[in-house]
Design a protein around this motif. Structure first.
Motif, mmCIF file in Angstrom:
data_model
loop_
_atom_site.group_PDB
_atom_site.id
_atom_site.type_symbol
_atom_site.label_atom_id
_atom_site.label_comp_id
_atom_site.label_asym_id
_atom_site.label_seq_id
_atom_site.Cartn_x
_atom_site.Cartn_y
_atom_site.Cartn_z
ATOM 1 N N LEU A 71 0.804 -1.232 0.000
ATOM 2 C CA LEU A 71 0.000 0.000 0.000
ATOM 3 C C LEU A 71 0.837 1.283 0.000
ATOM 4 N N GLU A 72 2.117 1.162 -0.371
ATOM 5 C CA GLU A 72 2.880 2.399 -0.510
ATOM 6 C C GLU A 72 3.697 2.416 -1.797
ATOM 7 N N GLU A 73 3.229 1.689 -2.766
ATOM 8 C CA GLU A 73 3.787 1.689 -4.104
ATOM 9 C C GLU A 73 5.245 1.240 -4.165
ATOM 10 N N VAL A 74 5.571 0.201 -3.424
ATOM 11 C CA VAL A 74 6.891 -0.402 -3.608
ATOM 12 C C VAL A 74 6.824 -1.910 -3.885
ATOM 13 N N CYS A 75 5.628 -2.530 -3.761
ATOM 14 C CA CYS A 75 5.585 -3.985 -3.935
ATOM 15 C C CYS A 75 5.093 -4.386 -5.316
ATOM 16 N N GLY A 76 4.313 -3.531 -5.975
ATOM 17 C CA GLY A 76 3.866 -3.829 -7.335
ATOM 18 C C GLY A 76 2.623 -4.700 -7.438
ATOM 19 N N ARG B 39 7.213 -9.521 -3.826
ATOM 20 C CA ARG B 39 6.319 -8.509 -3.256
ATOM 21 C C ARG B 39 6.243 -8.605 -1.724
ATOM 22 N N VAL B 43 10.094 -5.300 1.228
ATOM 23 C CA VAL B 43 10.238 -4.155 0.310
ATOM 24 C C VAL B 43 9.977 -2.830 1.012
ATOM 25 N N ARG B 248 1.715 4.811 6.727
ATOM 26 C CA ARG B 248 2.905 4.586 5.902
ATOM 27 C C ARG B 248 4.158 5.047 6.621
ATOM 28 N N PHE B 349 1.241 10.450 -1.531
ATOM 29 C CA PHE B 349 0.079 10.145 -0.713
ATOM 30 C C PHE B 349 -0.472 11.359 0.031
#
Lengths: 285, 657
Positions: A71-76, B39, B43, B248, B349
């Protein structure tokens, strides 16, 4: 505060989701009404749908299936097509989308990959491509051999952006040359046989911008380049770089702003030189 | 003889490093993960990875000091031999990751650049931009893909671990997993099982953790008999960006690169932050902790931010708790080079550019120091025996735990940039021990009687079928999860009070009852995320109870576990003699408290998911416990008194320097 088409403050908005129960069933649209709050993203909308499990008509329905992770745009993971544009759903802020699109949010699965259910698609081909182009550094092993080669800062600054690719698939969805490959399982096949046949099918088709970029990343690494020829072989094989039509959509949609077209241009030049060299090498023998 | 296999549950840094090392040793691996391993939650780690290095060494640093900082930062609850071994390996781990192609930031001359992180005075932290975890994970993912191509690894991605298979002899001999697409439940014989499933952040509803960090895999092992250690020690990260779906992370590296935390001295000052002059800004961490400044250990920074907002009412905003984290004094080009990734997250965000405006941040649940209890074999000089099959083994034979889901590296509080290290280290280190174990086995798991596997599948199939057959009703698992998150966040995070913890425990019982009955809105048998989530939710309760019960029983303050009722006082006396006397008393109290509480909490799961707690001694043989005095008034006098006592009672340890 977001206004609706009549200029009133928005109290709720409609989310239309293209749903599909299973790979071989028909897709259909289902609408949901979501009470408006500031600062929602598409993920929180889908979470709300799961909690309500009622559609806009008030009928009970199943939660929408979708993929997500960090949910923070690093896992894809959470790639989908939102109001016609492929992107990560976590960084898709509802306020921005509603601003542009008259109170409606349309969510669809990516079209270049087989749908498993609703917004979940099978992206195994993305990872297969990384295998095909040998996207790794071929170290001898994992014992302590001291530090790696010294590297200058400039090289690190070039490598790092390429290395941020999270295999999300946006560049593939946007690519006119990347076509869907769907392999049906035969009834008498084992898991392994089906896997092999699927991979063979993937290998015949376009590897895509992300994989070309990874090949260039590893070909520029001091140790990685020791097998650069093998990577260029893969890139000039069936499904290789020759398929790229230079539409440049990939670089436009990449959420990490990776210079994909620069990598493709580099790969093109390297592949040509590699081919010519190979031609003369084979003539010498 | 059929080939022996190892099953690895989880493909983050720990699972992948174990997998690649096992493959190198010639051992085949089945790798299970709820998501494609690339994933995995690793990460999200941003800031970096610690080791002492050529530069810090010349400034007086050593592996011993890295060890000391880790133990002191962890308030002495860490087991010392594993931490010692980890600190010794740290430089080698970074060298290896460098060789694997991780694009660490470089100095002008081409060496790996380092930055400072919390809880240390040395620049130990190597980093790749502000997405170090992602880059390290990719390096390992690529190696595992290489082994996959060579036929040594079978990946089972989108498979959800349902539980271990335990043989008649009580040892683990395989796993049951469920295909998250077809919903098929199947058993996999395995001679050794490694649990590398990460942390349980989802128990708190929203945290900095990813959506698969539900703790279910660890809980399923706990329910199958594995012990769980130090559950109540949950790290709340001082700086996160509040959001509706997730909190986050805003990495500690923002402070490591010079970021300053402040609030306006006037509550809810309505001026824009740039218009507030320096004199009217309260840099409270710098004022309260002159030595470490903004880089005090996380538990302390978190409590101070909480205190400023909740007790002093100095939150930047009136209706939302937050403080400023300010980077605007640093040049844009330097910020982009070293912190680009995390600043982009903030901008994306929040819609505000943190290079121009200070960020608004607040603490969020981040990491579990506790986890599955794991063992080790100690060498005479205080490290670990390389190749011992006992290292990282849980209380169930042939089941191992590594990474965030093991318990012994971080004590009561983890230092920043030590988690990536402990994950990769424990993954690499466990492999030779497993090789030893496999060599000593007489019968491979795949030749065990098939009944034990059939029975295990039957049990999980029944659980699944019963859930799908539930009557629909108004309650739903997502609602219950949200309420569980609220209860846990209120009672078991920054400040803990016994009355609130007791009430929370009762509330958890109530929610558990509801989770046992709530309806499912999807009763299908294809990619049914609803039923998978419900199972995970039900399995959160044994861990939630362990966390709350552990916190309730532990009447002291240690690291992340803070109960104001039992806080050690600052010294008050004005004159030196008085202070000295107070310091003596302080030290008496400290000693008495350690006698009682310098112990690991070890939980066993009883019937119906209710934990029983025991307390176990911590191995403090290398470094005698000393008071953790960051910023305490009178700290220097207490330290002097304490050093005097130590000198009289215990010899200085045979230091590995």
């Amino acid at each position: 505060m977001i206004k609706n088409v009549y200029g009133e403050n928005l109290t709720s908005f409609t989310v239309k989701v293209r749903r599909q129960a299973s790979p071989d069933s028909q897709s259909y649209w289902e609408a949901f009404n979501i009470p408006y709050q500031a600062d929602l993203n598409v993920i929180s909308v889908l979470q709300q749908i799961a909690k309500m499990s009622k559609n806009a008509k008030g009928e009970s329905t199943t939660p929408v299936a979708w993929d997500c992770g960090c949910l923070e745009e690093v896992c894809g993971a959470c790639t989908m097509v939102i109001n016609g544009r492929v992107r990560q759903s976590c960084s898709a802020l509802v306020d921005n989308i509603l601003d542009e699109n008259n109170d409606v949010l349309r969510l669809e699965p990516m079209s270049k990959f087989p749908v498993i259910r609703d917004l979940v698609v099978d992206r195994s081909r993305v990872f297969r491509a990384l295998q095909k182009i040998k996207a790794w550094v071929p170290v001898d092993g994992y014992y302590d051999m001291g530090a790696g080669p010294k590297q200058d800062r400039k090289r690190q600054e070039q490598a790092y952006p390429l290395s941020e690719c999270m295999s999300c698939g946006c560049c593939l969805e946007a690519c006119p040359q990347y076509l869907k490959v769907e392999t049906q399982r035969e009834s008498d096949e084992t898991d392994e046989q089906f896997e092999d046949r699927k991979n063979a099918e993937y290998d015949k088709n376009f590897v895509g911008a992300h994989a070309i970029n990874q090949a260039m990343l590893f070909n520029s690494n001091p140790t990685g380049k020791m097998i650069s020829g093998e990577r260029l072989d893969a890139l000039t094989d069936e499904g290789g770089i020759q398929i790229c039509g230079n539409a440049q959509n990939c670089v436009a949609v990449c959420p990490k702003e990776i210079p994909l077209t620069t990598s493709i241009a580099k790969a093109g030049r390297a592949a040509t030189i590699h081919k010519i060299k190979k031609f003369f090498d084979s003539n010498e023998k | 003889m059929t080939k022996q296999r190892v099953a690895v549950i989880g493909g983050g840094l720990a699972g992948l490093s174990a997998t690649m090392k096992l493959c190198e040793l010639g051992i085949e691996v089945d790798l299970f993960s709820m998501v494609p391993v690339k994933r995995s939650h690793s990460v999200c780690a941003q800031g970096g990875i610690n080791s002492c290095n050529d530069q810090t060494r010349q400034l007086g640093d050593s592996e011993w000091k890295h060890f000391d900082d880790t133990i002191y930062g962890g308030d002495f609850l860490n087991h010392q031999p594993p931490v010692m071994e980890m600190a010794l390996w740290a430089p080698k781990v970074i060298d290896l990751m460098d060789r694997l192609g991780v694009p660490f930031n470089r100095t002008q001359e081409g060496f790996i650049d380092r930055r400072r992180f919390g809880g240390t005075l040395y620049k130990r932290t190597a980093f790749a931009g502000a997405t170090t975890g992602q880059q390290l994970l990719y390096g390992l993912d690529e190696q595992v893909r290489r082994w996959e191509s060579a036929g040594m690894v079978r990946k089972f991605e989108y498979w959800d671990f349902q539980g271990p298979v335990i043989g008649a002899d009580g040892a683990c001999c395989g796993v049951v997993a469920q295909d998250m697409t077809s919903m098929e439940i199947r058993s996999f014989p395995a001679d050794v099982v490694i649990i590398a499933s990460g942390g349980p952040g989802l128990i708190y509803g929203r945290s900095t953790m990813s959506m698969m960090c539900n703790g279910a895999a660890a809980s399923r092992c706990f329910q199958a008999g594995a012990k769980y250690g130090n559950g109540e020690f949950i790290q709340v990260h001082p700086t996160a960006i509040p959001g509706a779906d997730k909190l986050r992370l805003m990495s500690e590296s923002a402070r490591g690169e010079g970021g300053r935390v402040w609030v306006p001295r006037t509550a809810h000052d309505e001026r824009s932050p740039q218009d507030i002059p320096d004199a009217e800004r309260y840099y409270f961490l710098e004022e309260r902790y002159p030595e470490y400044g903004n880089l005090v250990p996380r538990d302390i920074a978190t409590r101070e931010i909480f205190d400023i907002c909740v007790n002093e009412g100095l939150s930047v905003e009136k209706n939302k708790l937050c403080v400023y984290l300010d980077l605007t004094h640093i040049s844009k080009s330097e910020l982009d080079r070293k912190l680009g990734g995390i600043l982009d997250i903030y901008q994306k965000f929040q819609g505000v550019d943190p290079r121009v405006n200070p960020m608004k941040i607040f603490p969020a649940v981040h990491y579990s120091m506790g986890g599955l209890w794991a063992d080790y074999e100690r060498t005479a000089d205080g490290g670990l025996v390389v190749g011992s099959p006992v290292n990282q083994q849980t209380s169930i034979e042939n089941m191992y735990a590594i990474g965030e889901c093991d318990y012994h590296y971080h004590g009561a509080n983890r230092l920043g940039a030590n988690s990536l290290l402990s994950c990769i280290f424990s993954g690499l280190f466990v492999a030779p021990g497993i090789q030893t174990r496999l060599e000593s086995m007489s019968m491979p798991a795949s030749e065990q009687s098939s009944t034990v596997f059939e029975k295990a599948v039957e049990k999980h199939q029944k659980r699944h079928d019963d859930l799908l057959a539930r009557e629909k009703n108004d309650d739903n698992p997502y609602q219950i999860h949200e309420e569980l998150g609220d209860v846990m966040t209120k009672a078991a995070t920054v400040v803990r009070r016994n009355d609130q913890l007791s009430a929370a425990y009762e509330k958890i019982d109530e929610l558990f009852e509801r989770a046992q009955k709530c309806g499912l809105s999807d009763s299908g048998n294809w990619t049914n995320q609803n039923v998978l989530f419900t199972k995970a939710l039900i399995d959160m309760f044994p861990l939630a109870r362990t966390i709350v019960k552990g916190a309730l029983q532990r009447d002291e303050c240690r690291g992340a576990h803070y109960k104001p009722e039992f806080a050690m006082p600052a010294l008050e006396s004005e004159d030196e003699a008085g202070r000295l006397q107070e310091a003596e008393k302080w030290c008496d109290k400290f000693e008495a408290n350690n006698k009682k509480w310098l112990k690991s909490t070890v939980a066993t799961c009883g019937a119906d998911g209710v934990p029983e707690l025991e307390y176990e001694d911590v191995d403090t043989s290398l470094l005698p416990p000393r008071p953790r005095l960051y910023g305490l008034v009178g700290g220097e006098i207490i330290e002097k008194v304490w050093r005097g006592r130590i000198a009289n009672t215990s010899p200085h340890p045979a230091a590995i320097t």
